[in-house]
Design an enzyme around this catalytic site. Structure first.
Site, mmCIF file in Angstrom:
data_model
loop_
_atom_site.group_PDB
_atom_site.id
_atom_site.type_symbol
_atom_site.label_atom_id
_atom_site.label_comp_id
_atom_site.label_asym_id
_atom_site.label_seq_id
_atom_site.Cartn_x
_atom_site.Cartn_y
_atom_site.Cartn_z
ATOM 1 N N ARG A 59 45.627 -6.911 5.548
ATOM 2 C CA ARG A 59 44.436 -6.087 5.383
ATOM 3 C C ARG A 59 44.256 -5.655 3.927
ATOM 4 O O ARG A 59 43.138 -5.485 3.448
ATOM 5 C CB ARG A 59 44.509 -4.845 6.286
ATOM 6 C CG ARG A 59 43.193 -4.116 6.320
ATOM 7 C CD ARG A 59 43.172 -2.687 6.885
ATOM 8 N NE ARG A 59 44.125 -2.351 7.880
ATOM 9 C CZ ARG A 59 45.147 -1.516 7.677
ATOM 10 N NH1 ARG A 59 45.335 -0.956 6.482
ATOM 11 N NH2 ARG A 59 45.975 -1.233 8.637
ATOM 12 N N TYR A 112 16.793 1.112 -0.381
ATOM 13 C CA TYR A 112 16.923 0.248 0.796
ATOM 14 C C TYR A 112 16.976 1.136 2.053
ATOM 15 O O TYR A 112 17.790 2.056 2.137
ATOM 16 C CB TYR A 112 18.219 -0.550 0.619
ATOM 17 C CG TYR A 112 18.638 -1.454 1.735
ATOM 18 C CD1 TYR A 112 17.873 -2.550 2.112
ATOM 19 C CD2 TYR A 112 19.851 -1.242 2.387
ATOM 20 C CE1 TYR A 112 18.293 -3.396 3.128
ATOM 21 C CE2 TYR A 112 20.280 -2.094 3.402
ATOM 22 C CZ TYR A 112 19.494 -3.162 3.770
ATOM 23 O OH TYR A 112 19.918 -3.993 4.768
ATOM 24 N N ASP A 182 22.874 0.395 -6.651
ATOM 25 C CA ASP A 182 22.799 -0.809 -5.824
ATOM 26 C C ASP A 182 22.157 -1.878 -6.709
ATOM 27 O O ASP A 182 20.960 -1.838 -6.994
ATOM 28 C CB ASP A 182 21.966 -0.544 -4.567
ATOM 29 C CG ASP A 182 21.936 -1.748 -3.620
ATOM 30 O OD1 ASP A 182 22.089 -2.889 -4.109
ATOM 31 O OD2 ASP A 182 21.742 -1.551 -2.407
ATOM 32 N N LYS A 207 23.446 -11.593 -0.338
ATOM 33 C CA LYS A 207 22.273 -12.140 -1.020
ATOM 34 C C LYS A 207 22.699 -13.211 -2.030
ATOM 35 O O LYS A 207 23.040 -14.303 -1.642
ATOM 36 C CB LYS A 207 21.487 -10.995 -1.670
ATOM 37 C CG LYS A 207 21.243 -9.792 -0.740
ATOM 38 C CD LYS A 207 20.222 -10.093 0.346
ATOM 39 C CE LYS A 207 20.193 -9.081 1.478
ATOM 40 N NZ LYS A 207 20.039 -7.681 1.114
HETATM 41 C C1 LIG Z 1 20.382 -6.545 2.019
HETATM 42 C C2 LIG Z 1 20.661 -5.353 1.185
HETATM 43 C C3 LIG Z 1 21.702 -4.486 1.499
HETATM 44 C C4 LIG Z 1 22.536 -4.657 2.743
HETATM 45 O O1 LIG Z 1 23.213 -5.872 2.801
HETATM 46 P P1 LIG Z 1 23.740 -6.398 4.238
HETATM 47 O O2 LIG Z 1 24.737 -7.424 3.870
HETATM 48 O O3 LIG Z 1 22.539 -6.954 4.939
HETATM 49 O O4 LIG Z 1 24.335 -5.230 4.941
HETATM 50 C C5 LIG Z 1 21.937 -3.440 0.658
HETATM 51 N N1 LIG Z 1 21.187 -3.221 -0.434
HETATM 52 C C6 LIG Z 1 20.175 -4.035 -0.761
HETATM 53 C C7 LIG Z 1 19.372 -3.770 -1.983
HETATM 54 C C8 LIG Z 1 19.876 -5.123 0.038
HETATM 55 O O5 LIG Z 1 18.854 -5.918 -0.272
#
Ligand SMILES: *Cc1c(COP(=O)(O)O)cnc(C)c1O
Length: 389
Positions: A59, A112, A182, A207
């Protein structure tokens, strides 16, 4: 030959190729293999008692985990990075690492949506108060005695406002508050979060890091100030990521530089074409000169990615649906950052606390431009626009 251990002095594209790789430790194989494992055997009773060994439990770390955290730490330029099972888990882990009961959190309004829900539903339960601020607001009057953190997301979700991160950092640090960002839209390649003073840099690796719409993963990187608490919180929450998903993400990042370059070029081509259409009221793309925060973007970012929005002139929802259904190359679905083009309608005003005259008056569409031929994407939009009027 060079490995991923010392990348200082190399450019971004060289670093994405080398980062996190140590072929000499893997019998010369170019890629670090997928280590499936929970138990790690100690060499002796003495080692076991002292918890001694490079790896002690699956882990906590493995060569596969180290390959990706090492790569991310080198892109981010922080003190350390951790992996989590989704981008949202990166958001929540980052916030939990620096907030305690009684704290006040300044949260950007264009965040988000699931981040907003976590603050409202979960942080509230633990005695943390969240106050939302508009992306371009002067934060000085909003700081309180107990303001512990300022959360940023630039560009903003759906509406793509760019924030003045260095100015926010200066205000926050003067008051002992931590700044989180973020940075999913830009990735560390296009916006150097720690270099601009951000303490905790969050990435939905789902992403662009993975880039192929086949993995859910997140990462959190911290500078030396925020790293001890991040490492501790991440360990206490028991967060880990399966090695197959890590391997896919490692495979994805090798092409991050070339993919982003193409996403930028194609998204601008599509955005520029859309801006000339009579159906379109406004294009929200930070790399276009008509974006309200274009100068800030130019000052702080090294480039743009493939995600932007357009606001249509007022039209019936039924017509928008006919337009969407007519598209052949733009899939309708959540997430983005993969090789394929996507489109989703949104109503920004609904999720915001501070509606602004800048924000969508008609229906709005969020578009991710993938790696297809931009001429084909434009032709597809062109034929679908016939259904809009
Ligand atoms: C998609 C996204 C998230 C969350 O990602 P997941 O892998 O879908 O949980 C967080 N912040 C931003 C800006 C995003 O576009």
């Amino acid at each position: 030959m060079a490995d991923g251990k010392d990348l200082s002095g190399f450019g971004a594209d060289t670093r994405v190729v080398l980062a996190g790789r140590a072929p000499r430790e893997q019998h010369g194989f170019v890629n670090t293999p997928v280590y499936h494992g929970s138990t790690v055997l100690f060499a002796s009773a003495e080692d076991l008692a002292a918890h001694r060994g490079r790896y002690t439990y699956g882990r906590r770390a493995s060569p596969t985990i180290d390959a990706l955290t090492g790569a991310i730490a080198s892109f981010e330029g922080g003190a350390g990075a951790v992996l989590v099972p989704s981008g949202l888990a990166a958001v929540t882990t980052g916030l939990l690492s620096c907030l305690s009961a009684g704290d006040h959190l300044l949260m950007v309004d264009s965040v988000y949506q699931p981040t907003r829900h976590f603050c409202d539903a979960t942080l509230t339960r633990f005695g943390v108060e969240t106050e939302y601020y508009p992306a371009g607001a002067d934060l000085e009057p909003l700081f309180r005695e107990n303001t512990r953190a300022v959360y940023t997301e630039s560009p903003g979700s759906q509406t793509l406002e760019i924030q003045d991160i260095p100015a926010i950092v200066a205000l926050a640090h003067a008051r002992g508050a931590i700044v989180l960002a973020d940075n999913t839209w830009a990735t560390p390649l296009l916006f150097d979060a720690h270099g601009h003073g951000v303490d905790i840099s969050i990435q939905a690796g789902t992403k662009y890091f993975s880039g192929h719409a086949d993995v859910l993963i997140g990462s959190v990187s911290a500078n030396a100030h925020a790293w001890p608490a991040l490492r501790e919180t991440h360990g206490n929450l028991g967060l880990t990521v399966g090695p197959d998903d890590i391997f896919l993400t490692l495979r994805g990042i090798r092409t991050l530089g070339v993919r982003l370059e193409r996403h930028q070029r194609s998204s601008l081509a599509v955005a520029d074409w859309l801006a000339e259409r009579p159906e379109v009221a406004r294009v929200l793309h930070p790399a276009r000169a008509d974006h309200p925060d274009h100068d800030l973007w130019k000052r702080d970012f090294k480039g743009a990615s493939g995600l932007f929005s357009v606001v249509l002139n007022p039209v019936e929802n039924q017509s928008v649906n006919a337009f969407l259904d007519a598209l052949r190359l733009f899939g309708m679905g959540y997430s983005w950052g993969g090789f394929e083009s996507l489109i989703v309608p949104f109503d920004a005003a609904r999720a915001r606390r501070f509606p602004s005259p800048e924000w969508p008056e008609g229906p709005a569409l969020r578009i991710h431009v993938g790696l297809e031929d931009p001429a084909d994407l434009i032709a597809d939009l062109d034929q679908a626009f016939a259904k809009l009027t």
